[in-house]
Design a protein around this motif. Structure first.
Motif, mmCIF file in Angstrom:
data_model
loop_
_atom_site.group_PDB
_atom_site.id
_atom_site.type_symbol
_atom_site.label_atom_id
_atom_site.label_comp_id
_atom_site.label_asym_id
_atom_site.label_seq_id
_atom_site.Cartn_x
_atom_site.Cartn_y
_atom_site.Cartn_z
ATOM 1 N N ALA A 139 96.181 47.729 11.686
ATOM 2 C CA ALA A 139 97.054 47.515 10.809
ATOM 3 C C ALA A 139 98.632 47.623 11.484
ATOM 4 O O ALA A 139 98.978 48.119 12.295
ATOM 5 C CB ALA A 139 96.873 48.822 9.747
ATOM 6 N N PRO A 140 99.368 47.030 10.744
ATOM 7 C CA PRO A 140 100.952 46.884 10.999
ATOM 8 C C PRO A 140 101.645 48.140 10.800
ATOM 9 O O PRO A 140 102.448 48.225 9.797
ATOM 10 C CB PRO A 140 101.450 45.502 10.344
ATOM 11 N N TRP A 141 101.445 49.076 11.382
ATOM 12 C CA TRP A 141 101.814 50.573 11.039
ATOM 13 C C TRP A 141 103.114 50.547 11.137
ATOM 14 O O TRP A 141 103.885 51.307 10.192
ATOM 15 C CB TRP A 141 101.235 51.547 12.098
ATOM 16 N N PRO A 142 104.131 49.785 11.963
ATOM 17 C CA PRO A 142 105.568 49.959 11.608
ATOM 18 C C PRO A 142 105.952 49.428 10.438
ATOM 19 O O PRO A 142 106.959 49.917 9.961
ATOM 20 C CB PRO A 142 106.267 48.816 12.800
ATOM 21 N N LEU A 143 105.506 48.370 9.864
ATOM 22 C CA LEU A 143 105.749 48.144 8.582
ATOM 23 C C LEU A 143 105.381 48.880 7.379
ATOM 24 O O LEU A 143 105.941 49.137 6.536
ATOM 25 C CB LEU A 143 104.996 46.503 8.302
ATOM 26 N N VAL A 144 104.031 49.554 7.555
ATOM 27 C CA VAL A 144 103.545 50.488 6.675
ATOM 28 C C VAL A 144 104.580 51.601 6.486
ATOM 29 O O VAL A 144 105.018 52.123 5.346
ATOM 30 C CB VAL A 144 102.143 50.994 6.898
ATOM 31 N N ALA A 145 104.992 52.186 7.660
ATOM 32 C CA ALA A 145 106.107 53.375 7.879
ATOM 33 C C ALA A 145 107.495 52.836 7.300
ATOM 34 O O ALA A 145 108.035 53.891 6.665
ATOM 35 C CB ALA A 145 105.925 53.780 9.398
ATOM 36 N N GLY A 146 107.826 51.826 7.558
ATOM 37 C CA GLY A 146 109.070 51.376 6.922
ATOM 38 C C GLY A 146 108.838 51.392 5.644
ATOM 39 O O GLY A 146 109.946 51.767 4.906
ATOM 40 N N VAL A 147 107.949 50.934 4.860
ATOM 41 C CA VAL A 147 107.844 50.660 3.513
ATOM 42 C C VAL A 147 107.620 51.828 2.862
ATOM 43 O O VAL A 147 108.401 52.366 1.837
ATOM 44 C CB VAL A 147 106.487 49.605 3.014
ATOM 45 N N LEU A 148 106.851 53.038 3.399
ATOM 46 C CA LEU A 148 106.802 54.208 3.000
ATOM 47 C C LEU A 148 107.858 55.134 3.034
ATOM 48 O O LEU A 148 108.114 56.281 2.360
ATOM 49 C CB LEU A 148 105.383 54.787 3.389
ATOM 50 N N ALA A 149 108.904 54.827 4.174
ATOM 51 C CA ALA A 149 109.884 55.747 4.297
ATOM 52 C C ALA A 149 110.985 55.701 3.064
ATOM 53 O O ALA A 149 111.198 54.800 2.494
ATOM 54 C CB ALA A 149 110.614 55.514 5.605
#
Length: 130
Positions: free
Chosen positions: A120-130
Motif C-alpha cells: 500500500a502507498p503508506w506515505p499517501l495514506v498517512a498524508g490523507v489521514l493526517a
C-alpha cells in the motif's frame, strides 16, 4: 549389430528423419504429447476486487512519485532512488499477478490481503489521514 552400437553410428539417420517427418504430416503420433493449452484460472469477485485495489495502490505510488521530487547528491544515489520508486510503483500489480498465478484458489485471499498491507502507498495514506 546391437542397438547400443547403432547409437554410436550415423548410418540410417536419414531414414529416421524421413519417418519422423512422415509421421508429423499424418497427424498426431502415438505417444506424442498434446500441445500446451493455457487453462483459464478462476478468480471470482475477490480476485477482481484485489486487482482493483492493486491498481489503486499503483496509482497512489505514482501520485507519491510525481508529488515528491527528490534531489540526490550523486548520480548513483539518484539512480538507486529512482529504482526504488519504480519497484514501489510496480509492486502491487506484481504481487497480485504472482498470487494469481502461483497460489492455489483456496489460499489466494490471505495472500492478496497481505499484499495490500505490504504494498500500500503508506506515505499517501498517512498524508490523507493526517
Amino acid at each position: 549389430m546391437s542397438r547400443d552400437d547403432d547409437a554410436l553410428r550415423w548410418d540410417g539417420d536419414e531414414d529416421l528423419d524421413l519417418e519422423s517427418s512422415a509421421a508429423s504430416d499424418d497427424g498426431a503420433r502415438p505417444g506424442a504429447s498434446a500441445p500446451l493449452v493455457h487453462e483459464a484460472r478462476p478468480r471470482g469477485p475477490l480476485g477482481w476486487i484485489a486487482l482493483a485495489l492493486a491498481l489503486a495502490a499503483t496509482a497512489g505510488w505514482i501520485v507519491i512519485v510525481v508529488a515528491n521530487p527528490v534531489q540526490q547528491p550523486s548520480l548513483l544515489g539518484l539512480v538507486m532512488y529512482q529504482l526504488g520508486e519504480l519497484l514501489a510503483v510496480i509492486a502491487p500489480l506484481l504481487w497480485w499477478w504472482c498470487v494469481d498465478r502461483l497460489a492455489p484458489l483456496a489460499r489466494r485471499a490471505p495472500w492478496w490481503i497481505a499484499g495490500l498491507a505490504v504494498t500500500a502507498p503508506w506515505p499517501l495514506v498517512a498524508g490523507v489521514l493526517a
